[in-house]
Design a protein around this motif. Structure first.
Motif, PDB file in Angstrom:
ATOM      1  N   THR A 106      10.466  -9.487  50.385  1.00  0.00           N
ATOM      2  CA  THR A 106       9.187  -9.142  49.747  1.00  0.00           C
ATOM      3  C   THR A 106       8.580 -10.302  48.957  1.00  0.00           C
ATOM      4  N   ASP A 107       9.309 -11.409  48.859  1.00  0.00           N
ATOM      5  CA  ASP A 107       8.839 -12.540  48.064  1.00  0.00           C
ATOM      6  C   ASP A 107       9.198 -13.838  48.781  1.00  0.00           C
ATOM      7  N   GLU A 108       8.192 -14.487  49.344  1.00  0.00           N
ATOM      8  CA  GLU A 108       8.439 -15.710  50.111  1.00  0.00           C
ATOM      9  C   GLU A 108       8.352 -16.977  49.270  1.00  0.00           C
ATOM     10  N   ASN A 109       7.866 -16.853  48.044  1.00  0.00           N
ATOM     11  CA  ASN A 109       7.782 -18.024  47.167  1.00  0.00           C
ATOM     12  C   ASN A 109       9.162 -18.366  46.624  1.00  0.00           C
ATOM     13  N   LEU A 110       9.596 -19.615  46.842  1.00  0.00           N
ATOM     14  CA  LEU A 110      10.950 -20.010  46.454  1.00  0.00           C
ATOM     15  C   LEU A 110      10.934 -21.008  45.301  1.00  0.00           C
ATOM     16  N   ARG A 111      12.026 -21.034  44.550  1.00  0.00           N
ATOM     17  CA  ARG A 111      12.207 -21.981  43.454  1.00  0.00           C
ATOM     18  C   ARG A 111      13.696 -22.309  43.326  1.00  0.00           C
ATOM     19  N   ASN A 112      14.014 -23.322  42.540  1.00  0.00           N
ATOM     20  CA  ASN A 112      15.405 -23.711  42.307  1.00  0.00           C
ATOM     21  C   ASN A 112      16.077 -22.786  41.292  1.00  0.00           C
ATOM     22  N   GLN A 113      17.308 -22.419  41.586  1.00  0.00           N
ATOM     23  CA  GLN A 113      18.140 -21.680  40.635  1.00  0.00           C
ATOM     24  C   GLN A 113      19.435 -22.475  40.446  1.00  0.00           C
ATOM     25  N   PHE A 114      19.711 -22.874  39.199  1.00  0.00           N
ATOM     26  CA  PHE A 114      20.896 -23.675  38.889  1.00  0.00           C
ATOM     27  C   PHE A 114      22.077 -22.761  38.586  1.00  0.00           C
ATOM     28  N   ILE A 115      23.229 -23.071  39.166  1.00  0.00           N
ATOM     29  CA  ILE A 115      24.482 -22.390  38.831  1.00  0.00           C
ATOM     30  C   ILE A 115      25.281 -23.359  37.959  1.00  0.00           C
ATOM     31  N   ILE A 116      25.524 -22.968  36.708  1.00  0.00           N
ATOM     32  CA  ILE A 116      26.118 -23.878  35.728  1.00  0.00           C
ATOM     33  C   ILE A 116      27.397 -23.276  35.151  1.00  0.00           C
ATOM     34  N   ALA A 117      28.485 -24.032  35.230  1.00  0.00           N
ATOM     35  CA  ALA A 117      29.756 -23.626  34.619  1.00  0.00           C
ATOM     36  C   ALA A 117      29.785 -24.133  33.185  1.00  0.00           C
ATOM     37  N   ILE A 118      30.240 -23.295  32.256  1.00  0.00           N
ATOM     38  CA  ILE A 118      30.321 -23.657  30.839  1.00  0.00           C
ATOM     39  C   ILE A 118      31.756 -23.412  30.363  1.00  0.00           C
ATOM     40  N   LYS A 119      32.383 -24.455  29.824  1.00  0.00           N
ATOM     41  CA  LYS A 119      33.771 -24.354  29.365  1.00  0.00           C
ATOM     42  C   LYS A 119      33.935 -25.100  28.046  1.00  0.00           C
ATOM     43  N   PRO A 120      34.949 -24.759  27.258  1.00  0.00           N
ATOM     44  CA  PRO A 120      35.230 -25.530  26.035  1.00  0.00           C
ATOM     45  C   PRO A 120      35.696 -26.932  26.402  1.00  0.00           C
ATOM     46  N   LYS A 121      35.364 -27.894  25.563  1.00  0.00           N
ATOM     47  CA  LYS A 121      35.763 -29.274  25.835  1.00  0.00           C
ATOM     48  C   LYS A 121      37.212 -29.540  25.434  1.00  0.00           C
ATOM     49  N   TYR A 122      37.670 -28.899  24.352  1.00  0.00           N
ATOM     50  CA  TYR A 122      38.974 -29.273  23.793  1.00  0.00           C
ATOM     51  C   TYR A 122      40.003 -28.143  23.748  1.00  0.00           C
ATOM     52  N   THR A 123      39.577 -26.898  23.844  1.00  0.00           N
ATOM     53  CA  THR A 123      40.501 -25.797  23.540  1.00  0.00           C
ATOM     54  C   THR A 123      41.069 -25.122  24.780  1.00  0.00           C
ATOM     55  N   GLY A 124      41.493 -25.878  25.745  1.00  0.00           N
ATOM     56  CA  GLY A 124      42.192 -25.314  26.883  1.00  0.00           C
ATOM     57  C   GLY A 124      41.271 -24.687  27.905  1.00  0.00           C
ATOM     58  N   ASN A 125      41.864 -23.953  28.856  1.00  0.00           N
ATOM     59  CA  ASN A 125      41.115 -23.399  29.989  1.00  0.00           C
ATOM     60  C   ASN A 125      41.033 -21.874  29.977  1.00  0.00           C
ATOM     61  N   ASP A 126      41.200 -21.275  28.820  1.00  0.00           N
ATOM     62  CA  ASP A 126      41.174 -19.812  28.753  1.00  0.00           C
ATOM     63  C   ASP A 126      39.767 -19.249  28.865  1.00  0.00           C
ATOM     64  N   TYR A 127      38.769 -20.048  28.491  1.00  0.00           N
ATOM     65  CA  TYR A 127      37.398 -19.545  28.445  1.00  0.00           C
ATOM     66  C   TYR A 127      36.538 -20.181  29.535  1.00  0.00           C
ATOM     67  N   CYS A 128      35.641 -19.393  30.095  1.00  0.00           N
ATOM     68  CA  CYS A 128      34.730 -19.915  31.105  1.00  0.00           C
ATOM     69  C   CYS A 128      33.579 -18.930  31.299  1.00  0.00           C
ATOM     70  N   ILE A 129      32.353 -19.437  31.409  1.00  0.00           N
ATOM     71  CA  ILE A 129      31.174 -18.636  31.733  1.00  0.00           C
ATOM     72  C   ILE A 129      30.401 -19.354  32.833  1.00  0.00           C
ATOM     73  N   TYR A 130      29.906 -18.589  33.786  1.00  0.00           N
ATOM     74  CA  TYR A 130      29.006 -19.141  34.791  1.00  0.00           C
ATOM     75  C   TYR A 130      27.621 -18.562  34.576  1.00  0.00           C
ATOM     76  N   LEU A 131      26.651 -19.463  34.501  1.00  0.00           N
ATOM     77  CA  LEU A 131      25.265 -19.111  34.209  1.00  0.00           C
ATOM     78  C   LEU A 131      24.405 -19.409  35.431  1.00  0.00           C
ATOM     79  N   SER A 132      23.474 -18.510  35.738  1.00  0.00           N
ATOM     80  CA  SER A 132      22.481 -18.736  36.784  1.00  0.00           C
ATOM     81  C   SER A 132      21.125 -18.798  36.094  1.00  0.00           C
TER      82      SER A 132
END
Length: 648
Positions: free
Chosen positions: A37-63
């Motif tokens: 229903t919508d032929e107009n296209l645009r860019n959508q960024f998929i971005i991973a967000i993680k802590p820099k120093y406090t290990g790998n327990d946390y992670c969020i993915y943003l669109s």
């Protein structure tokens, strides 16, 4: 780490999440449905967000919609992960720090696939995050502009006393505790119902699961980029970099300068905590929060510390402290030792209100490295030096150490001059440039010669690197050393590397050392001449003129001379021909002598092409002033080496 995809509810691990978010079939299905229903296209960024120093327990993915800005990522992170007291925040991308108005930069304009960049929230008890653009896909324009598409599961903290599951945080001890181990009468303890942020337990932060509801997949909330509505963070209201009448409509240049000074000042101010009054390093370190202890350990080069609780971290830092401080002092230049020694000469203490604003930023360097501490004495804020550091400073006051830091000073100042002249260098280029100057000709990596270097091997890289946070004039990104005023160093690098057969301009050692001075732009021969000429023609405060000169210095780095001069003349309201001619000549001479980063340190006088006579065939005699405006005689300027002048 265990996480969940918010589209298909699939369980994910650290090893699988990135691949899944680039290929989730349920997300693809939703995108395809919208396309019908919508032929107009645009860019959508998929971005991973993680802590820099406090290990790998946390992670969020943003669109997120590529037409939106960094400001929208900032708000998303605040809402989901970090907001507690409306602290300052900013992004570091390719050597530039984005905050306030500059956060309105569109994602399409600054980010690319596989781009990695950093985010900081709260410049006191800072939460450091790493972001990565893992994918950019085309989606219909009606697709949700911002979505949370994956997140790690709730975090279970352990009681640091008995190991049971903890739901309470003791801010006094900086520890997680369970119901059985808490002191119910301690009002410094908070209960956490939901733990899923790297900021849990910092500065009173409390997370809420429902905070993510507005960002769930399929939401129809609309966003737009609006500079008029951009919120300016409160701590910046009283800070201004300089006054600039001529370039007041050039925001990018202003932000480059203002962001650098503002962030430095706020970091320093946040560092002055009202700590315990003591000269015992054990008491001083133990009194700090875990985050502050961690920051000191990190600055001093300690590794494998991110998983340690506060007591273990303090124990490890105290065990290695003296050796780390001595190692850091071996890389000092004379200025840093002199400033640190002034505290030792004053019995290790100075009142905060006696510190000049100029030295305020520099004291912050020593606070970050745990060499000085802030405390309260008789209800007044003071800066003190632990006894162990006083002892080291006193021991270093000898001929051997002073000879060593004299060489370090020359290394630092030679590079500071290079930083101003060349702007952007790879370290291998720095080593090659050092080989031009005695006693660095034999080796730019290890220097050994005569009595001055008898028992010491100098690594130029270490000396320059450890001076970065003190002088705050350059940043190090991997192999690149970047002048802090450079707006987009990647584009500059491309421009420089196109000059394949052009060497870096040969600049004398004396000139480079002179360029390292903070006031070089005003006190150089060409800068001083411009300063006097300008004040003789216009009634202007000296600090405003200095701001103008800084603006011109930055403007000519990115723009052609003709464009800069045109802008200046267009903004002059006065139609007086004499004033415009003066401006053209005086400013032109000043700009032509500035060393330009894009030309590998050459100024416009050195860079100009061979010049021939004009249609009118005007004769310029050898001893006439050169028409290029350099102020030199024609024979010593454009006529040198056989060149002739063309009048445009």
């Amino acid at each position: 780490m265990k996480a969940k995809c918010y589209y298909c509810n699939k369980e994910l691990t650290e090893r699988t999440i990135k691949r899944h978010m680039k290929n989730c079939s349920e997300m693809e299905k939703r995108i395809d449905e919208k396309r019908t229903t919508d032929e107009n296209l645009r860019n959508q960024f998929i971005i991973a967000i993680k802590p820099k120093y406090t290990g790998n327990d946390y992670c969020i993915y943003l669109s997120i919609d590529g037409t939106l800005g960094l400001v929208h990522i900032d708000q998303f992170i605040r809402d989901i992960w970090v907001e507690c007291c409306d602290h300052l925040s900013g992004f570091r991308i390719r050597g530039k720090f984005y905050q306030d108005h500059s956060m309105n930069t569109r994602l399409n304009d600054i980010l690319d696939i596989d781009e990695k960049f950093e985010y900081e929230y709260d410049f006191g008890s800072t939460t450091h995050l790493i972001l990565e653009v893992v994918d950019i896909r085309l989606v219909p324009s009606s697709f949700s502009q911002i979505e949370i598409i994956a997140r790690n599961h709730d975090i279970k903290h352990e009681c640091e006393t008995c190991g049971a599951e903890a739901k309470y945080f003791n801010y006094e001890k900086d520890e997680w505790e369970c119901e059985n181990c808490i002191d119910e009468n301690n009002d410094m303890i908070s209960e956490f119902e939901y733990c899923n942020s790297p900021r849990d337990g910092v500065c009173g932060y409390e997370g809420h699961k429902e905070a993510e509801n507005m960002y769930l997949p399929g939401n129809t909330k609309k966003y737009k980029l609006s500079k008029k509505n951009m919120k300016v963070q409160d701590d910046y209201k009283s800070i201004s970099a300089y006054e600039d009448d001529i370039f007041e409509d050039s925001p990018d240049m202003e932000y480059a300068f203002d962001d650098l000074l503002s962030k430095s000042k706020i970091i320093v101010n946040k560092a002055f905590n009202r700590g315990i009054y003591s000269f015992d390093i054990n008491e001083l370190i133990s009194d700090l929060s875990k985050d502050t202890v961690y920051d000191i350990a990190k600055y001093l080069g300690m590794t494998k510390i991110s998983s340690l609780n506060k007591s273990k971290l303090v124990e490890k830092l105290l065990c290695e402290y003296e050796g780390l401080i001595e190692e850091r002092m071996s890389l000092f230049d004379e200025e840093r030792y002199k400033l640190l020694k002034s505290y030792g000469d004053n019995n290790g203490i100075k009142a905060f209100n006696e510190i000049s604003e100029e030295n305020l930023y520099k004291i912050g360097y020593f606070l970050q490295n745990g060499m000085l501490f802030s405390a309260v004495k008789d209800e007044e804020l003071v800066i003190l030096m632990p006894e162990v550091v006083q002892k080291l400073v006193k021991e270093k006051n000898n001929i051997q150490y002073r000879s060593m830091i004299k060489v370090n000073s020359e290394i630092v100042n030679l590079y500071r001059g290079m930083n101003k002249a060349y702007g952007l260098l790879k370290f291998k280029d720095i080593k090659e440039l050092f080989k031009r100057y005695s006693p660095y000709k034999e080796s730019a990596e290890h220097i050994e010669s005569n009595s001055l270097y008898e028992s010491q091997k100098y690594r130029i890289e270490d000396v320059i690197t450890k001076a970065e946070d003190y002088y705050r004039e350059y940043e190090i990104q991997g192999i690149f050393f970047i002048n802090c005023y450079i707006d987009n160093w990647v584009d500059l690098l491309k421009e420089i590397e196109q000059q394949i057969k052009v060497n870096y301009t040969m600049i004398s050692k004396e000139d480079l050392l002179a360029m390292s001075d903070d006031n070089y732009i005003y006190e150089s021969q060409f800068g001083s001449a411009f300063f006097k000429e300008f004040l003789s023609m216009f009634s202007m405060e000296e600090d405003i003129l200095e701001g103008l000169m800084e603006s011109l210095y930055l403007e000519i780095q990115e723009n052609e001379l003709e464009a800069v001069m045109t802008e200046i003349l267009e903004q002059l309201e006065d139609d007086n021909k004499e004033i415009k001619e003066f401006m053209s000549n005086s400013v032109g001479k000043f700009l032509r002598n500035i060393r330009l980063w894009r030309f590998k340190g050459a100024n416009l006088n050195e860079k100009k092409p061979n010049i021939i006579r004009s249609e009118k065939q005007k004769i310029v005699r050898r001893n006439d002033p050169c028409l290029c405006g350099s102020g030199k005689k024609y024979k010593n300027c454009c006529a040198k080496d056989g060149n002739v002048i063309k009048l445009f």
